[in-house]
Design a protein around this motif. Structure first.
Motif, short mmCIF file in Angstrom:
data_model
loop_
_atom_site.label_atom_id
_atom_site.label_comp_id
_atom_site.label_asym_id
_atom_site.label_seq_id
_atom_site.Cartn_x
_atom_site.Cartn_y
_atom_site.Cartn_z
N SER A 185 2.67 -24.25 -5.36
CA SER A 185 1.21 -24.05 -5.43
C SER A 185 0.75 -23.19 -6.61
CB SER A 185 0.67 -23.43 -4.14
OG SER A 185 1.04 -24.21 -3.04
N LYS A 193 -11.59 -27.97 -2.93
CA LYS A 193 -11.20 -27.63 -1.57
C LYS A 193 -10.07 -26.60 -1.50
CE LYS A 193 -7.77 -31.24 -0.85
NZ LYS A 193 -7.68 -32.60 -1.16
N LYS A 194 -9.32 -26.48 -2.61
CA LYS A 194 -8.25 -25.51 -2.62
C LYS A 194 -8.81 -24.08 -2.58
CE LYS A 194 -4.88 -28.48 -3.50
NZ LYS A 194 -3.66 -28.67 -2.77
N VAL A 204 -6.41 -24.00 -17.59
CA VAL A 204 -6.10 -25.06 -16.64
C VAL A 204 -7.29 -25.26 -15.71
CG1 VAL A 204 -4.53 -25.78 -14.85
CG2 VAL A 204 -3.70 -24.37 -16.73
N VAL A 205 -7.68 -26.48 -15.53
CA VAL A 205 -8.84 -26.73 -14.67
C VAL A 205 -8.38 -26.86 -13.23
CG1 VAL A 205 -10.97 -28.05 -14.60
CG2 VAL A 205 -9.43 -28.27 -16.56
N ILE A 235 0.42 -22.86 -10.88
CA ILE A 235 0.51 -23.55 -12.17
C ILE A 235 0.36 -22.55 -13.30
CG2 ILE A 235 -0.59 -25.25 -13.67
CD1 ILE A 235 -1.42 -26.73 -11.18
N GLU A 236 1.24 -22.67 -14.30
CA GLU A 236 1.18 -21.79 -15.46
C GLU A 236 1.28 -22.61 -16.73
OE1 GLU A 236 3.37 -17.88 -16.03
OE2 GLU A 236 3.97 -18.46 -14.02
N PRO A 277 -1.48 -17.33 -13.77
CA PRO A 277 -1.21 -18.64 -13.20
C PRO A 277 -2.34 -19.05 -12.27
CG PRO A 277 0.61 -17.13 -12.79
CD PRO A 277 -0.49 -16.34 -13.41
N LEU A 278 -2.50 -20.34 -12.15
CA LEU A 278 -3.50 -20.87 -11.23
C LEU A 278 -2.81 -21.11 -9.89
CD1 LEU A 278 -6.32 -22.34 -10.91
CD2 LEU A 278 -4.99 -24.39 -11.33
N TRP A 279 -3.42 -20.63 -8.83
CA TRP A 279 -2.81 -20.83 -7.52
C TRP A 279 -3.65 -21.77 -6.72
CZ3 TRP A 279 -3.79 -19.69 -2.32
CH2 TRP A 279 -2.65 -19.74 -1.48
N GLN A 280 -3.04 -22.68 -5.98
CA GLN A 280 -3.83 -23.67 -5.24
C GLN A 280 -3.23 -23.96 -3.87
OE1 GLN A 280 -3.94 -27.02 -7.85
NE2 GLN A 280 -1.74 -27.14 -8.02
N ALA A 325 -8.73 -23.19 -26.61
CA ALA A 325 -7.75 -23.01 -25.55
C ALA A 325 -8.44 -23.26 -24.22
CB ALA A 325 -7.17 -21.62 -25.60
N VAL A 326 -8.20 -24.39 -23.64
CA VAL A 326 -8.85 -24.72 -22.38
C VAL A 326 -7.99 -24.19 -21.24
CG1 VAL A 326 -9.79 -26.58 -20.98
CG2 VAL A 326 -9.62 -26.84 -23.45
N PRO A 363 -7.94 -28.42 -9.94
CA PRO A 363 -8.05 -29.85 -9.65
C PRO A 363 -9.13 -30.18 -8.63
CG PRO A 363 -5.95 -28.97 -8.87
CD PRO A 363 -6.63 -27.88 -9.59
N GLN A 364 -9.19 -29.41 -7.54
CA GLN A 364 -10.22 -29.77 -6.58
C GLN A 364 -10.80 -28.49 -6.00
OE1 GLN A 364 -6.86 -30.04 -4.47
NE2 GLN A 364 -7.12 -32.17 -3.92
N GLU A 411 -4.10 -14.72 -19.09
CA GLU A 411 -3.86 -16.07 -18.59
C GLU A 411 -2.99 -16.02 -17.36
OE1 GLU A 411 -2.75 -19.19 -21.19
OE2 GLU A 411 -3.99 -18.41 -22.82
#
Lengths: 182, 593
Positions: free
Chosen positions: B42, A53-54, A47-48, B44-45, A162-165, A44-45, A50-51, A160
């Motif tokens: 902004s 700078k975020k 979420v990477v 992602i889930e 959420p990823l926030w950017q 189970a990877v 993305p950059q 898990e």
């Protein structure tokens, strides 16, 4: 131990302590290189990001934002409830409860720590982990003990978030303001 | 590089799911792909399903890169969970039900028409483009997770409703190709996918459950559509095999219609209390009614359940309004409205003015799916005797409520006087189509039982009957059968007919028809004087005939040749009888009405 120190120690231990290396490796899905046989099956990877700078925001704010977005939890706690009847509160709580429970289930998959019925006998062996078992009542002498399970405990089976950017200025925003256009 | 995975993709009206298994092991587990998607700006889930909605971002949102994904930084749209939420709050910028539009032959499906009724400045997209975006998102999610095993190199099966005709299938294929799915992509009918999911679960045990001569009815009620398929159990070389013997027409009624109906009832209860709901509250009501429906219909469900609409602002409790729905009320409305115990000779009510109308899509005027079922079994039977199913496989989230299964079984029993057995299905009905498609991607490598089927409909080209032209009268149109029902994949037929003259240097255009009931027609059969209950018109076909010196006459005489490729794609060719030329006819999805 502060985080920098911990990071540095980890760095050097990876080189010098095989036992530590083997323990750490699974966190990075790093089995093959250190000689653990593994088929190229996926893990189970997460979420990477993305950059770089975020901005990274605190997981706690992220969780709060999620519970508010899907379950209105912050609205619920921020509202003074003294002037409402139980029936009024009850009507709202049902929805908040359902939606927040769904979030907990999805994000943490919370399961009982001890798979036993509460109120039944529960042996506690020597060397038990006080982080996992809390003794109450007439605590005397040394284990093994035999007690009654009063609370099964909870454990997150996964985590898990959420990823926030978003941008730096929004890092502490739990819920955006809403403006309706006509 | 060889494929490593068998992948099934369910491109649904409201949700997309990707399931996969390895090709290398015989009994590998079928897994679901976690799909990263924007759930808020902004944010992602990972979710197992990707809601089939597309939100078209404002310039400010695009500029802020609010919908960046791990594999794409600059998106001016978002698909998935965020878009689903936006469909309620910002309907004018959110595309929904693109799949229903794909099968809608009265609009140009390559034209940017969605969201239907969007404000002027919104850059609309076509139904094909919306489908491409959902599929592209799944492709990217896969490639992000398996960078060493790109999706374009795997064995991929994509599902479509059994009732999709050749042109809707082709448009789906087009969207899939544009999204980067492999050339070897195969389309599979959704009800068959449900059967494969069942086969994957029971394994060889199916031979004990079904016997020679049994008829399995697949009853599939999705969010927006209802699909019927009949599968027969036959014998071949002493082995039992499954054959798809009939599929029904496209019926635009599903679970969403049920939720809307309950919402309508609840709205009246609120109105009686003097509470008139605004549009935002109405959407909230719809969601709340869905939850209420699930509770009230569950086996040990409560007698009454409050439908609550939370206050909109930060004053949650103060603004909350509640109405109570009773289980009895909900059961009777849904059971009587959607699953009535009708007669075996019931005919769905055809009424154009009323019924569910939304988004410009033609919803069924008769929401009673059991009536549609009775009709399906009758038209598929012979001499007025309906086909009697021996088993039913229920598919679609609607059937999580047992009452709809039992009502169906009761209705079928009342028609034939005999019990019909319901096959035990994996309870996760939301994922079974994708899982079944993945299993099929595996078995089509020659590793297990396949359902035989061939063309689900027969197809016809409209030709004008020859004879003297009468001024002011249109020449009567006859239908020439070019694809018989059940025509197998990987086969081609030279259609016997009189020669047809095509004008050189002009596009040749033919009206095109299909039928789900005329199983007896063979290639070359000419049907005169037909009506639209038997033969339906679909998108017309077109070919360009470039001028060429070798054709000295104005006309080139041609005959038709129909092909169904190994991948299940239909092609119709015009072959010149005086030269080696042939021209492929393409669907013209543009100019119908």
């Amino acid at each position: 131990m502060n985080r920098v120190e911990l990071a540095l120690r980890t760095f050097f231990w990876i080189f010098f302590k095989k036992e530590f290396r083997d323990k750490i490796a699974p966190y990075f899905d790093y089995k093959r290189q250190i000689g653990v046989e593994e088929e190229a099956e996926e893990k189970a990877v997460p979420v990477v990001l993305p950059q770089e700078k975020k901005t990274r925001r605190s997981d706690a704010v992220g969780l709060l934002a999620l519970l508010q977005r899907e379950g209105r939890l912050v609205d619920f706690f921020k509202e003074p409830i003294d002037s409402y009847s139980d029936a009024q509160i009850g009507a709202a709580v049902r929805d908040v409860h359902k939606d927040c429970a769904a979030v907990l289930e999805r994000v943490f998959d919370i399961i009982p720590l001890v798979e036993k019925e509460e109120g039944t006998q529960m042996p506690v062996l020597p060397g038990f982990d006080p982080d996992q078992i809390r003794l109450t009542g007439n605590v005397a002498g040394n284990p093994p003990y035999n007690g009654i399970l009063r609370h099964c405990g909870w454990k997150a089976n996964r985590c898990e978030l959420p990823l926030w950017q978003g941008a730096e200025e929004a890092v502490n925003v739990v819920a955006p303001a809403e403006v309706e256009l006509n | 590089m060889a494929s490593k995975y068998a992948i099934g993709i369910d491109l649904g009206t409201t949700n997309c799911v990707l399931a996969y298994r390895t090709l290398e092991e015989e009994n590998a587990e079928i897994k679901l792909l976690e799909v990263p998607q924007a759930s808020a700006a902004s944010t992602i889930e990972n979710r197992y399903s990707l809601p089939s909605f597309c939100y078209l971002a404002t310039e400010a949102e695009s500029a802020a890169a609010a919908f960046s994904l791990p594999w794409d930084d600059n998106k001016d749209y978002a698909v998935g969970e965020l878009a689903r939420r936006q469909s309620a709050d910002v309907p004018g910028r959110t595309v929904a039900a693109a799949k229903s539009w794909l099968a809608h032959s009265r609009v140009d499906r390559r034209d940017a028409i969605l969201p239907w009724n969007a404000p002027e400045d919104v850059k609309k997209i076509s139904p094909v483009e919306a489908s491409r975006r959902y599929l592209r998102h799944l492709v990217d999610a896969w490639n992000n997770k398996f960078p060493q095993e790109p999706l374009a190199l795997q064995q991929v099966v994509l599902t479509v409703p059994a009732s999709f005709d050749a042109s809707a299938r082709e448009l789906t294929m087009e969207a899939a190709r544009l999204a980067g799915l492999p050339e070897s992509l195969v389309l599979l009918e959704e009800p068959q996918a449900a059967v494969y999911a069942w086969l994957a679960d029971v394994g060889d045990g199916w031979r004990k459950k079904l016997r020679l001569g049994d008829n399995l009815l697949v009853f599939d009620v999705g969010g927006g559509t209802t699909d019927f398929t009949l599968i027969g159990v036959e014998e071949e070389n002493g082995e039992l095999t499954l054959k798809r013997i009939a599929v029904g027409n496209h019926i635009l009624v599903g679970g969403d219609n049920m939720d809307l109906t309950i919402a309508h009832v609840a709205r009246n209860i609120f109105a009686d209390k003097g509470i008139n709901l605004d549009p935002w509250q109405s959407v909230a009501l719809w969601h709340s009614c869905r939850a209420a429906k699930e509770h009230l219909l569950s086996e040990d469900g409560p007698q009454v359940y409050p439908v609550t609409i939370l206050g909109r602002g930060s004053k949650l409790i103060g603004g909350t309004v509640t109405a109570e729905l009773s289980a009895e009320q909900v059961k009777s409305i849904l059971a009587e409205g959607f699953f009535p115990i009708c007669k075996a000779d019931a005919v769905p009510v055809r009424k154009s003015a009323s019924g569910f109308r939304e988004l410009g899509l033609a919803f069924e005027s008769d929401a009673a799916v059991t009536r549609h079922l009775a009709n399906f079994l009758r038209v598929q039977g012979q001499n007025g005797v309906s086909v009697q199913p021996s088993h039913v496989l229920f598919n679609g989230g609607v059937f999580k409520a047992d009452i709809f299964k039992s009502r169906t079984l009761e209705a079928v029993k009342s028609w034939f006087g005999e019990d019909v057995e319901s096959l035990e299905q994996n309870p996760d009905l939301d994922y079974s189509v994708a899982r079944g498609a993945s299993f099929y991607a595996f078995v089509k490598q020659g590793k297990g039982l396949r359902i035989r089927g061939g063309a689900a409909r027969s197809y016809y080209v409209g030709i004008e009957t020859s004879g003297p032209a009468v001024p002011g009268m249109e020449r009567p149109l006859s239908a020439l059968c070019v694809v018989p029902f059940g025509m197998e994949e990987g086969s081609q037929i030279d259609v016997p007919s009189e020669e047809i003259g095509l004008v050189v240097g002009e596009p040749a255009k033919f009206r095109f028809f299909s039928s789900s009931v005329r199983h007896q027609d063979t290639a070359g059969t000419i049907v005169e004087r037909f009506n639209d209950t038997q033969i339906e018109e679909t998108d017309s076909l077109e070919a360009d005939l470039p001028a060429d010196e070798k054709f000295t006459d104005m006309y080139v005489p041609v005959l038709f040749q129909s092909r169904i490729t190994e991948l299940g794609v239909f092609e119709l060719w015009c072959r010149s009888t005086i030269s080696d030329d042939s021209w492929k006819l393409e669907f013209s999805v543009r100019e119908n009405q």
